[in-house]
Structure formats: structure tokens, C-alpha cells
Design a protein around this motif. Sequence first.
Motif, short mmCIF file in Angstrom:
data_model
loop_
_atom_site.label_atom_id
_atom_site.label_comp_id
_atom_site.label_asym_id
_atom_site.label_seq_id
_atom_site.Cartn_x
_atom_site.Cartn_y
_atom_site.Cartn_z
N TYR A 1 -6.02 -12.73 4.61
CA TYR A 1 -6.05 -13.34 3.27
C TYR A 1 -6.68 -12.36 2.26
N ASN A 2 -7.77 -11.72 2.66
CA ASN A 2 -8.43 -10.77 1.75
C ASN A 2 -7.52 -9.58 1.43
N THR A 3 -6.80 -9.13 2.45
CA THR A 3 -5.85 -8.03 2.23
C THR A 3 -4.80 -8.46 1.21
N MET B 1 -5.11 -10.59 -1.12
CA MET B 1 -5.70 -10.63 -2.47
C MET B 1 -5.78 -9.21 -3.07
N GLU B 2 -6.02 -8.24 -2.19
CA GLU B 2 -5.99 -6.85 -2.68
C GLU B 2 -4.57 -6.48 -3.13
N TYR B 3 -3.59 -6.88 -2.32
CA TYR B 3 -2.20 -6.62 -2.67
C TYR B 3 -1.88 -7.22 -4.03
N LYS B 4 -2.40 -8.43 -4.23
CA LYS B 4 -2.11 -9.14 -5.49
C LYS B 4 -2.57 -8.32 -6.69
N SER B 5 -3.79 -7.77 -6.60
CA SER B 5 -4.25 -7.00 -7.75
C SER B 5 -3.47 -5.69 -7.90
N MET B 6 -2.98 -5.17 -6.76
CA MET B 6 -2.20 -3.92 -6.86
C MET B 6 -0.85 -4.14 -7.55
N PRO C 1 0.82 -1.23 0.00
CA PRO C 1 0.00 0.00 0.00
C PRO C 1 0.85 1.28 0.00
N GLU D 1 -9.38 -11.99 7.16
CA GLU D 1 -9.13 -10.59 6.82
C GLU D 1 -7.74 -10.43 6.17
N GLU E 1 -3.35 -19.70 -4.33
CA GLU E 1 -4.29 -19.23 -3.31
C GLU E 1 -4.59 -20.25 -2.22
#
Length: 431
Positions: free
Chosen positions: A185-187, A189-194, A76, A183, A152
Motif C-alpha cells: 500500500y505504501n509503495t 502511495m509513492e507511485y501515486k505521487s510519481m 518506477p 508495504e 485510498e
Amino acid sequence: MVKAIVGANWGDEGKGKITDMLAKESDIVVRFQGGANAGHTIINNYGKFALHTLPSGVFYDHTTSIIGNGVALNIPVLMKEIQSLLDRDVPMPKILISDRAQMVMPYHILLDEYEEARLAGKSFGSTKSGIAPFYSDKYAKIGFQVSELYDEEALKEKVERICLQKNVLMEHLYHKPLLNPEEIYNTLMEYKSMVAPYVCDTSLYLHNALKEGKTVLLEGQLGSLKDPDHGIYPMVTSSSTLAAYGAIGAGIPPYEIKEIITVVKAYSSAVGAGAFVSEIFGDEAEELRRRGGDGGEYGATTGRPRRVGWLDLVATKYGCRMQGTTDVAFTVLDVLGYLDEIPVCVGYEIDGEVTTDFPTTSQLEKAKPVLKVLPGWKCEIRGIKKYEDLPENCRKYVEFVEEQIGYPIRLISNGPGRDEIIYRGFEGKTE
Ligand code: GDP
């Protein structure tokens, strides 16, 4: 051809400016260690920037900026930094992120904060960016590589396994809320798309680039004295700050590093705790701090006032040696123009004996500075372009330092701007 730019001392030597300048002649700039805990200040045509994670090459459209495997990657923070450049009309830089770089996890930052609070007065003066917990986990083999984002199932299982362990600390040592694996894991996944647009095998990329004759600049963070092996342990950072580590943190052969440009500031400054032999205090310190750098000696990342002192030639000689210096860049010389006399530390007195060799930490705690006082030049040296045009006492200061440390000072920085630089026989440039 690979060059490295590194610091001789405690960091904040002015590496950012020198890197920015040399990046102009480089095809690729690589960050190879550290994380968003320190910052470089760069002033260029777009304005003034504090970079924490991005390599200094991001302002040139011909350079590729690489975040190497050795870096503590805070995704981030990196994304925010990219956005802050775009917001100020810097064109989108070409950025590559190593698939072997590990990620700073949200709990690394929490653990850093909680541990500093627990240690209270005995803390390490951490910037609370999660760097120490990050590197601890990396070497305990419970860190997360960027590459792991792409499996994943395995990732989910690993996050659960690690939360189990971290939650023991959260509950029983720090008495803080527990981590929630879902939570996290979801974070991730957000990092992955970033990071998806930037991830690749950067070591292979560099291998091919070097084969094609490209110029690569390795950009170090902090300085020799913050190295975990050769610095003032334990008041050090958690990854190696030495040029040698550039080979590992970028994934290139060590023999490719041909030039090691070590940045030395004309006086000393340090952040955080730890022995600082030539430190000064009171009004004398306040004046140097206020006049220092560009806008004063306050941390680029944290805004903390830095500790300041006279140039420490014992530490600097050692710092240059540990880097394997080929050229010294001597910076912020203009700031000393206000002084009638300039003390420099030429030796340490330890238990009644004087030495010029930098000791281990326990000896260092006992060291008292042996000062030599050089005459000041009492004028503004900004704007001067040629070494011969510097005032005589200023040249004498430079030459004294050079002789004491034993490495050639080939670049002199006499102002924060990109072109405020004097070459002294650097790369054939004699002007
Ligand atoms: P780094 O972490 O080693 O890059 O160091 P910093 O980013 O903390 O740089 C030190 C400060 O000194 C920054 O504010 C720079 O703009 C400034 N600076 C760099 N070189 C010079 C110089 O030669 N003279 C002056 N006055 N300031 C400089």
C-alpha cells in the motif's frame, strides 16, 4: 488521422527508428500495449537511447506522448526513463498517462522470476519484467488501475484481499517470503505521487484531438508472431501486438486507423524460445549477429544475444496480413552487404508438403525451411538516398520480397540514423 507502426515478425524489426522518424510529423504518439519488457533503440541528435515504456515521440517538443490504457505500466521504470532523458539534456517531454492503465505491481516481477525458475528448462524465456503475471491479473480482474490510487480506503482493502491470495503461492508453490500488504500500500502511495502530474482520461483527450484534425501515431511493441492469438502461442507475449488492438489499447475507434506501417527486417531475429524455421547457427549465425542492427543483435532491454536467421517470407507475409498492412518499412538492409549470396525462406516443408501459409504452432515445430538463394550486392549501401541508386541486386532483393509478401515496400532503411531512409513512393514522396 491515425497511423500505426507495428512489427511483422518477432519484434526488433527496427520499429523505434521508423517511429522516431514519423513522430516528427505527428502531434501525438501513443503506446497501446506491452510494458517495459522490450525496448526500442533510437539514435538522434541527443545520442543513443533505449526506450522501454516511453513512446518514441519524447524527443520532439511538439509531440504529446501517451501511455495508453492497454500498457503494463511500471511506474518506477517510467520515472527512471524520464530522468535518464533529462540527465542527457533532452527537454522535459509532454507525457500523459491513461487513468485506466493498470500498474505492474512489485509482486508481478517477483512472480515472473519465481515462475521462470520453477519451470527451469521449460520456461518461456521471459524477460522477468512481470508482464505475464500482470496481464493474467488484469483479465482475472485483480489488477490495479491508476484510477484506483485515488480511493485510498478501497485500495487498502483490495491490497489485503489480493495479498491473501498471492501469499498462498508465495508460501506453498515458491517457498518465498510473504508479501506485506502495508508495504505494498505504501509503495502504491509513492507511485501515486510519481504519476500525479501525468494522469488523465487519455481516450477523451484523443477523441478531442482527432476532432481537431491532429495526427496520432500508435506505436506497437514486438511483432505479429508474438501476438497471443495469432502468434506462436504459447511462446508469445501477453498483450496483442496487432494494429487492431491499437484501437482498444489507446481508446479510439478502429475506423480511425488509416495507415498501418508494418516494419520488416531484411533478415530474421528472435529472442526467447519457440519455433524459428529459418534460424541459422554456428559461424554463419555469429557473423550475422555481430554485424546485425547497430552494434549487433543483442536485446535492447536484456543484452541477451538474439537468435538470427534468413528472412522468412512465409512468416512475414502472414505477419503483414495479420497487421492489415498498408505500407511496409524494410529495415537494416545495409547489414546484408557482406554476403555473396543471400538465402531467403520462401516456403515451409511440413510432413513432405510445401506451404507458403503460416501454420499453427504444432505444425510449425515440424516445418523445415525451403530456401531460395538470391545474389548479394557486396557493397556498402549506407548513404544512398534514392531507390534507383541502390545496386541492382539489392533492388532485386527488395522487389522479390515485395512480390512474395504481397504488400508494398515504401520505406527502406539503410542505416540506424534518423535520415538513413529511402522513400519509394511513400506519401507522395518519390525521391
Ligand atoms: P525495435 O524494437 O523494433 O525498435 O527494434 P530495435 O530497437 O531492436 O532496433 C534494431 C536495431 O537496429 C537498433 O540497434 C537500431 O538502431 C538498428 N537499426 C534500425 N534500422 C537500421 C538500419 O536500417 N540499419 C542498421 N544497420 N541498423 C538499424
